[in-house]
Design an enzyme around this catalytic site. Structure first.
Site, PDB file in Angstrom:
ATOM      1  N   ALA A  63       0.805  -1.233   0.000  1.00  0.00           N
ATOM      2  CA  ALA A  63       0.000   0.000   0.000  1.00  0.00           C
ATOM      3  C   ALA A  63       0.830   1.272   0.000  1.00  0.00           C
ATOM      4  O   ALA A  63       0.279   2.356   0.163  1.00  0.00           O
ATOM      5  CB  ALA A  63      -0.925  -0.004   1.221  1.00  0.00           C
ATOM      6  N   GLY A  66       1.466   3.257  -5.946  1.00  0.00           N
ATOM      7  CA  GLY A  66       0.607   2.770  -7.016  1.00  0.00           C
ATOM      8  C   GLY A  66      -0.835   2.543  -6.635  1.00  0.00           C
ATOM      9  O   GLY A  66      -1.455   3.319  -5.900  1.00  0.00           O
ATOM     10  N   TYR A 228       4.977 -14.960 -14.225  1.00  0.00           N
ATOM     11  CA  TYR A 228       4.039 -13.921 -13.808  1.00  0.00           C
ATOM     12  C   TYR A 228       2.607 -14.340 -14.136  1.00  0.00           C
ATOM     13  O   TYR A 228       1.700 -14.227 -13.299  1.00  0.00           O
ATOM     14  CB  TYR A 228       4.361 -12.596 -14.505  1.00  0.00           C
ATOM     15  CG  TYR A 228       3.389 -11.490 -14.153  1.00  0.00           C
ATOM     16  CD1 TYR A 228       3.481 -10.838 -12.927  1.00  0.00           C
ATOM     17  CD2 TYR A 228       2.370 -11.116 -15.029  1.00  0.00           C
ATOM     18  CE1 TYR A 228       2.585  -9.838 -12.589  1.00  0.00           C
ATOM     19  CE2 TYR A 228       1.470 -10.111 -14.689  1.00  0.00           C
ATOM     20  CZ  TYR A 228       1.581  -9.474 -13.479  1.00  0.00           C
ATOM     21  OH  TYR A 228       0.691  -8.495 -13.139  1.00  0.00           O
TER      22      TYR A 228
END
Length: 321
Positions: A63, A66, A228
């Site tokens: 957090a 972005g 990913y």
């Protein structure tokens, strides 16, 4: 009279009103770019809920920057108690100060969490269970992409552990508190997993080789992309399976995953390729605030109160998985 076309004399560009010389090609290119940009703008999802979160406790991983930080800003404005779960405490402190200043909400807490370490995940969860009497929303937002192939301290592939295994463990450690909170307050608690459409990069998932040591892409430039994609696919599959297992608790907890869109963030710092892509296509990427809208929507919107096991894009259910 029979009509026919001699293919060797046919010019496909004759169907247009003008020839495709350089000036006209530029005009057509600009027209297509502007049209695409307009399409992106009008299809962006926006969370319009005005729901307050006073008395609610929210954990957001990653957090400090972005999408995660924008989510924290929005939910803090709604009065929630926000726990910033971050790896780097210095960056987290700067993010906290900014959130407090912009929202006037002083109920912002920093807790250290390194998803690439199971010990760190367990320490974080133990801290939450000891000091937080309730937990209403868990947003598994943190992630990494495109970095060199390496192992974590636990011996697992770094992207897989950071993006999936770490959040998997964290959620399982905290789910009991969320069930208890939901049953006591007679209101569903929510687990939100930030995934990505790039899950399609993994077309076959070998459950016996989640370190990708024997994968066909191992050692190639495609390997980080495949890993990913696999980690994001696992986010989606985990959301579906956990939502099924929680059905015995009624609507105490809902679990959904989402695609935030292509967002212009610091995410490109993990990869030269990703960084180049973001620079080239910056005008077509969402801002972090725009990219956070679907996460915020799943956290607060009343119309998804009883929705679970779904995949969302632009604040609506998407059937791309």
């Amino acid at each position: 009279m029979r009509r026919f076309v001699l293919l060797d004399r046919f010019n496909p560009f004759q169907m247009f009103l003008f020839n495709f010389d350089v000036p006209n090609s530029v005009i057509v290119g600009i027209f297509l770019i502007v049209t695409f940009k307009i399409y992106l703008e009008i299809t962006k999802g926006v969370c319009r809920s005005k729901k307050r979160l006073d008395g609610k406790t929210i954990i957001i991983t990653g957090a400090n920057t972005g999408i995660g930080k924008e989510t924290a800003l929005d939910l803090a404005l709604r009065g929630g108690r926000i726990i910033l779960a971050c790896r780097y405490l210095k960056k987290a402190t700067l993010a906290k100060d900014d959130v407090v200043e912009k929202t006037g909400n002083n109920n912002i807490v920093i807790k250290k969490l390194d998803l690439a370490s199971f010990d760190s995940v367990r320490e974080f969860a133990a801290d939450v269970l000891k000091n937080e009497p309730k937990l209403h929303i868990l947003i598994n937002n943190a992630g990494c992409a495109g970095i060199e192939k390496r192992r974590t301290v636990d011996g697992l592939e770094n992207q897989m552990q950071t993006n999936h295994f770490g959040h998997f463990l964290l959620t399982n450690l905290l789910i009991g508190l969320m069930i208890e909170t939901g049953e006591k307050e007679q209101e569903e608690t929510r687990v939100i997993n930030v995934s990505a459409d790039l899950s399609f990069l993994c077309r076959n998932l070998n459950l016996d080789d989640l370190n990708f040591a024997r994968d066909s892409t191992a050692g190639t430039l495609l390997a980080p992309l495949k890993i990913y994609g696999a980690s994001k696919l696992c986010n989606i599959l985990f959301s579906v399976e956990l939502s099924n297992k929680l059905q015995s608790h009624g609507k105490a907890v809902t679990v959904n995953s989402l695609h935030p869109g292509a967002v212009l963030t610091e995410f490109g710092r993990f990869s030269i390729v990703a960084n180049i892509f973001m620079r080239l296509f910056a005008p077509f990427l969402k801002s972090p605030r725009e990219g956070a809208q679907t996460t915020i929507y799943l956290a607060v919107a009343d119309d998804v109160a009883n929705v679970t096991g779904q995949y969302f894009r632009d604040c609506k259910v998407s059937y791309f998985q």
